[in-house]
Design a protein around this motif. Structure first.
Motif: not given
Length: 248
Positions: A48-51, A74-82, A120-125
Motif C-alpha cells: 500500500a501507499s501511505l497517505v 488519528v485517522t490513518f489513511e493509505w491507498n488501496a493495494a492490488q 512511525e507507522w506502516f501497513v501490511i497488505s
C-alpha cells in the motif's frame, strides 16, 4: 474336436486374466491432470501507499479525547493495494517503543494515540487464500501536542553499518546515520559507542553537525554497540535505539 464343458470354462478364465493384465488396474493408471478445471493461483498482494499522516510532518487533525486531553484519535489513511482483501496497521511510539495494531478491510482506520509524541507507522497488505504479504514504506510523524511550539527531532536511524551487520576485518569504520525534524532545525549529533558485552553505550565519541563520523577505531572479533543523540537549536533532543555491528 469338441471341447468339453471344463475346457470351455478354462478358456474363458484365461481370456479374462489376459484382459485384466493388458488393461492394468486403476491404481497403475497415470494421474489425471486438472487442465482447465484447476483453480487459478492466488496472486500475491501488493504494498500500500501511505497517505496520512505524512512522513516527517506534524499531525494536527486528530480528535482530542474529551476525557483525556493528552490523547487524540488519528485517522490513518493509505491507498488501496492490488490483490488485497485486508490490511494490518502498526503504529509505534518512538519514545516508549510500544506499538498499536489495527486491522481494516478499508483504506483507513482510527487509532487513539498520545499527543506531543513521535510515531512511525506502516501497513501490511493481506489476501485470502495466500500467506504472502506486502509491507508498505514506513512513515514518521509527530502527533500534535498542546502548546508545543518546537518539536524534538525524530530519533536517528542507522545507515552504516546497518544494524546487526557483520563487516570485514578493519582497523576503523565510518558510522553513518539519518535524522529528520519537523521544525528542520537540527543543530548537532552526539555519538556513543562501546565494544564488548556492554550493550548500552556510554562512551561519547564527541559531537558533529554532519550525519557521519569517519575513522572510528575498531578491533577485529569485537561486537560494537552505538547510538546517536540528536539535538535541535532549541535544545530539544532525542536518542536513537542502540545499533549493533560486529567486526569479523
Amino acid at each position: 474336436m469338441r471341447l468339453n464343458r471344463f475346457s470351455v470354462l478354462t478358456l474363458f478364465y484365461l481370456l479374462f486374466l489376459a484382459a485384466c493384465s493388458s488393461g492394468g488396474s486403476g491404481d497403475d493408471a497415470p494421474p489425471i491432470s486438472g487442465g482447465d478445471d484447476d483453480p487459478p493461483p492466488i496472486p500475491a498482494p501488493s504494498s500500500a501507499s501511505l497517505v496520512f499522516p505524512e512522513d516527517d510532518t506534524e499531525c494536527n487533525t486528530g480528535v482530542i479525547d474529551p476525557n483525556d486531553d493528552t490523547k487524540s484519535t488519528v485517522t490513518f489513511e493509505w491507498n488501496a493495494a492490488q490483490n488485497t482483501d485486508s490490511y494490518s496497521v502498526t503504529v509505534t511510539n518512538l519514545n516508549s517503543g510500544s506499538s498499536f495494531f489495527a486491522n481494516s478491510t478499508t483504506t483507513e482506520t482510527d487509532i487513539k494515540i498520545d499527543r506531543g509524541v513521535p510515531y512511525e507507522w506502516f501497513v501490511i497488505s493481506r489476501a485470502q487464500g495466500t500467506t504472502e504479504t506486502a509491507t508498505s514504506a514506513t512513515f514518521r510523524f509527530y502527533n500534535e501536542g498542546a502548546g508545543i511550539e518546537n518539536y524534538a527531532p525524530f530519533p536517528a536511524e542507522a545507515v552504516n553499518p546497518e544494524r546487526g551487520a557483520n563487516i570485514d576485518a578493519a582497523s576503523s569504520v565510518t558510522l553513518e546515520w539519518s535524522a529528520s525534524d519537523v521544525d528542520d532545525d537540527i543543530a548537532e549529533y552526539e555519538i556513543f559507542l562501546n565494544g564488548g558485552i556492554e550493550q548500552d553505550p556510554t562512551t561519547s565519541l564527541g559531537t558533529t553537525a554532519e550525519t557521519n563520523l569517519p575513522d572510528v577505531p575498531v578491533t577485529s572479533g569485537t561486537t560494537y554497540y552505538w547510538k546517536v543523540k540528536t539535538t535541535d537549536s532549541k535544545g530539544n533532543s532525542s536518542t536513537s535505539e542502540v545499533f549493533e555491528f560486529k567486526v569479523n
